[in-house]
Design an enzyme around this catalytic site. Sequence first.
Site, PDB file in Angstrom:
ATOM      1  N   SER A  76      -8.996  -9.117  -4.681  1.00 16.01           N
ATOM      2  CA  SER A  76     -10.127  -8.187  -4.571  1.00 16.01           C
ATOM      3  C   SER A  76     -10.671  -7.731  -5.928  1.00 16.01           C
ATOM      4  CB  SER A  76      -9.742  -6.975  -3.717  1.00 16.01           C
ATOM      5  OG  SER A  76      -9.491  -7.407  -2.403  1.00 16.01           O
TER       6      SER A  76
ATOM      7  N   LYS B 296      -3.151   0.540   6.187  1.00 14.61           N
ATOM      8  CA  LYS B 296      -4.405   0.460   6.950  1.00 14.61           C
ATOM      9  C   LYS B 296      -4.461   1.376   8.171  1.00 14.61           C
ATOM     10  CE  LYS B 296      -6.019  -4.210   5.972  1.00 14.61           C
ATOM     11  NZ  LYS B 296      -6.536  -5.427   6.573  1.00 14.61           N
TER      12      LYS B 296
ATOM     13  N   ASN C 145      -9.968  -0.581   6.406  1.00 13.40           N
ATOM     14  CA  ASN C 145      -9.755  -1.372   5.177  1.00 13.40           C
ATOM     15  C   ASN C 145     -10.734  -0.979   4.072  1.00 13.40           C
ATOM     16  OD1 ASN C 145     -12.142  -2.658   5.937  1.00 13.40           O
ATOM     17  ND2 ASN C 145     -11.441  -4.632   5.173  1.00 13.40           N
TER      18      ASN C 145
ATOM     19  N   ASP D  59     -13.079  -6.080   8.227  1.00 16.01           N
ATOM     20  CA  ASP D  59     -12.416  -7.352   8.559  1.00 16.01           C
ATOM     21  C   ASP D  59     -13.085  -8.036   9.746  1.00 16.01           C
ATOM     22  OD1 ASP D  59     -10.454  -7.206   6.593  1.00 16.01           O
ATOM     23  OD2 ASP D  59      -9.085  -6.069   7.867  1.00 16.01           O
TER      24      ASP D  59
ATOM     25  N   GLY E 139      -0.316 -15.266  16.408  1.00 13.95           N
ATOM     26  CA  GLY E 139       0.035 -14.016  15.728  1.00 13.95           C
ATOM     27  C   GLY E 139      -0.467 -12.823  16.516  1.00 13.95           C
TER      28      GLY E 139
ATOM     29  N   GLY F 223      -0.213  -9.382  14.937  1.00 14.22           N
ATOM     30  CA  GLY F 223      -0.156  -8.236  14.036  1.00 14.22           C
ATOM     31  C   GLY F 223      -1.548  -7.660  13.792  1.00 14.22           C
TER      32      GLY F 223
ATOM     33  N   ASN G 107       2.494 -15.510  20.164  1.00 15.01           N
ATOM     34  CA  ASN G 107       3.253 -14.895  19.065  1.00 15.01           C
ATOM     35  C   ASN G 107       4.739 -15.193  19.190  1.00 15.01           C
ATOM     36  OD1 ASN G 107       3.093 -13.277  16.702  1.00 15.01           O
ATOM     37  ND2 ASN G 107       4.080 -11.604  17.809  1.00 15.01           N
TER      38      ASN G 107
ATOM     39  N   TYR H 187      -5.466 -18.409   2.598  1.00  9.89           N
ATOM     40  CA  TYR H 187      -6.291 -19.139   1.613  1.00  9.89           C
ATOM     41  C   TYR H 187      -5.443 -19.606   0.433  1.00  9.89           C
ATOM     42  CZ  TYR H 187      -6.328 -14.346  -0.094  1.00  9.89           C
ATOM     43  OH  TYR H 187      -5.945 -13.098  -0.480  1.00  9.89           O
TER      44      TYR H 187
HETATM   45  P1  ATR Z   1      -0.779  -8.820   9.487  1.00  5.16           P
HETATM   46  O1  ATR Z   1      -1.308  -7.441   9.303  1.00  5.16           O
HETATM   47  O2  ATR Z   1      -1.082  -9.754   8.350  1.00  5.16           O
HETATM   48  O3  ATR Z   1      -1.159  -9.398  10.803  1.00  5.16           O
HETATM   49  P2  ATR Z   1       1.876  -8.303  10.519  1.00  5.16           P
HETATM   50  O4  ATR Z   1       1.378  -7.187  11.362  1.00  5.16           O
HETATM   51  O5  ATR Z   1       3.160  -8.134   9.780  1.00  5.16           O
HETATM   52  O6  ATR Z   1       0.821  -8.693   9.398  1.00  5.16           O
HETATM   53  O7  ATR Z   1       1.952  -9.615  11.435  1.00  5.16           O
HETATM   54  C1  ATR Z   1       2.468 -10.830  10.960  1.00  5.16           C
HETATM   55  C2  ATR Z   1       2.327 -11.901  12.050  1.00  5.16           C
HETATM   56  O8  ATR Z   1       2.886 -13.119  11.576  1.00  5.16           O
HETATM   57  C3  ATR Z   1       3.068 -11.556  13.326  1.00  5.16           C
HETATM   58  O9  ATR Z   1       2.387 -12.114  14.428  1.00  5.16           O
HETATM   59  C4  ATR Z   1       4.417 -12.256  13.109  1.00  5.16           C
HETATM   60  O10 ATR Z   1       5.125 -12.553  14.288  1.00  5.16           O
HETATM   61  P3  ATR Z   1       6.137 -11.444  14.920  1.00  5.16           P
HETATM   62  O11 ATR Z   1       5.254 -10.403  15.559  1.00  5.16           O
HETATM   63  O12 ATR Z   1       6.943 -12.186  15.905  1.00  5.16           O
HETATM   64  O13 ATR Z   1       6.922 -10.902  13.769  1.00  5.16           O
HETATM   65  C5  ATR Z   1       3.933 -13.539  12.479  1.00  5.16           C
HETATM   66  N1  ATR Z   1       4.986 -14.218  11.717  1.00  5.16           N
HETATM   67  C6  ATR Z   1       5.472 -13.878  10.506  1.00  5.16           C
HETATM   68  N2  ATR Z   1       6.435 -14.755  10.136  1.00  5.16           N
HETATM   69  C7  ATR Z   1       6.572 -15.651  11.146  1.00  5.16           C
HETATM   70  C8  ATR Z   1       7.373 -16.804  11.372  1.00  5.16           C
HETATM   71  N3  ATR Z   1       8.263 -17.226  10.465  1.00  5.16           N
HETATM   72  N4  ATR Z   1       7.206 -17.498  12.534  1.00  5.16           N
HETATM   73  C9  ATR Z   1       6.303 -17.110  13.458  1.00  5.16           C
HETATM   74  N5  ATR Z   1       5.501 -16.025  13.308  1.00  5.16           N
HETATM   75  C10 ATR Z   1       5.635 -15.308  12.175  1.00  5.16           C
END
Ligand code: ATR
Length: 284
Positions: free
Chosen positions: A22, A71, A92, A107, A131, A133, A155, A226
């Site tokens: 940023s 956030k 954000n 975002d 995912g 999160g 997920n 990225y």
């Molecule tokens: P963000 O704000 O970037 O979304 P986050 O809330 O920590 O960060 O979420 C990270 C995401 O990546 C989650 O969906 C996480 O899966 P879990 O909810 O099961 O933890 C996923 N993630 C991270 N490492 C992973 C891995 N090795 N395999 C599969 N999913 C993973």
Amino acid sequence: MEINANTKLYGLIGHPVEHSLSPLIHNYAFNSLDLNCVYTVFDVLPEKLEEAVKGVKALGIRGVNVTVPHKEKIIKYLDVISEEALKIGAVNTVVNEEGILKGYNTDVYGFIDSLTEVGEKIEGRKAVVLGAGGASKAVCVALALKGIDSIIIANRSVERAKDLSEYIKKEFKIQCDYCSINEVKELPEIDILVNTTSVGMYPNTEDSPADEKVVLKAKFVYDLIYNPFETALLKHAKKNGIKYSNGLSMLVNQANYSFKLWTGGFFDKNLVYRYLKEGITHNL
Ligand code: ATR
């Protein structure tokens, strides 16, 4: 641009912040538009967040971006929260308007623009989002706002996917299902496949959140990562002639909406892309 008594200060509040792009984006944009502004990073520990927000006000910092892990928690310390930030439950971007701190979430619009840029339509299509999160929530809200037909959230932790899918269904009245990330291989055709997990991010560049067979079912693949530019997931898409895009566009587009909130105008995206691509290629 010479820094002087009239320089307006902006920054990023997060922890950690040292790898953020940023500052590069905003300082390059400020310079290219000859604006007397500067952007830096503030590494703020979770227990110091409230004090940091008070500091933004007291010091007259004009605006900040907010990143992990603040956030969601920053909301309670701000004066006004925009509708979309309330919907996502995350801010954000903060604008300091003469001592009133207003929180936004760019975002969502950043993600929408990233698909528009490559000619991808959202309306009426079927998406699979890997995912569950914070990043996934912003992507799902963006897709829902732009009229996606249905979303499947996949997920590792199924419970989190279930919670997010229930939230999206309730808020937007659209079809939103969930499954384990291991079950995506059983899904039929996918119009838009989005990776919001950190799987495949530097230094674990060989890892992919979904295997090639899954990618083969997709018409378009977007990876929020990225670094590297081409993740293992995107390499599967490239190899099979499937359209794909990386997360640099979302990074730049969300930054551009923050920039607009702070300065009243957008920066030239193409200049910023070129600058970042050169920088990233040389430094990483
Ligand atoms: P963000 O704000 O970037 O979304 P986050 O809330 O920590 O960060 O979420 C990270 C995401 O990546 C989650 O969906 C996480 O899966 P879990 O909810 O099961 O933890 C996923 N993630 C991270 N490492 C992973 C891995 N090795 N395999 C599969 N999913 C993973």
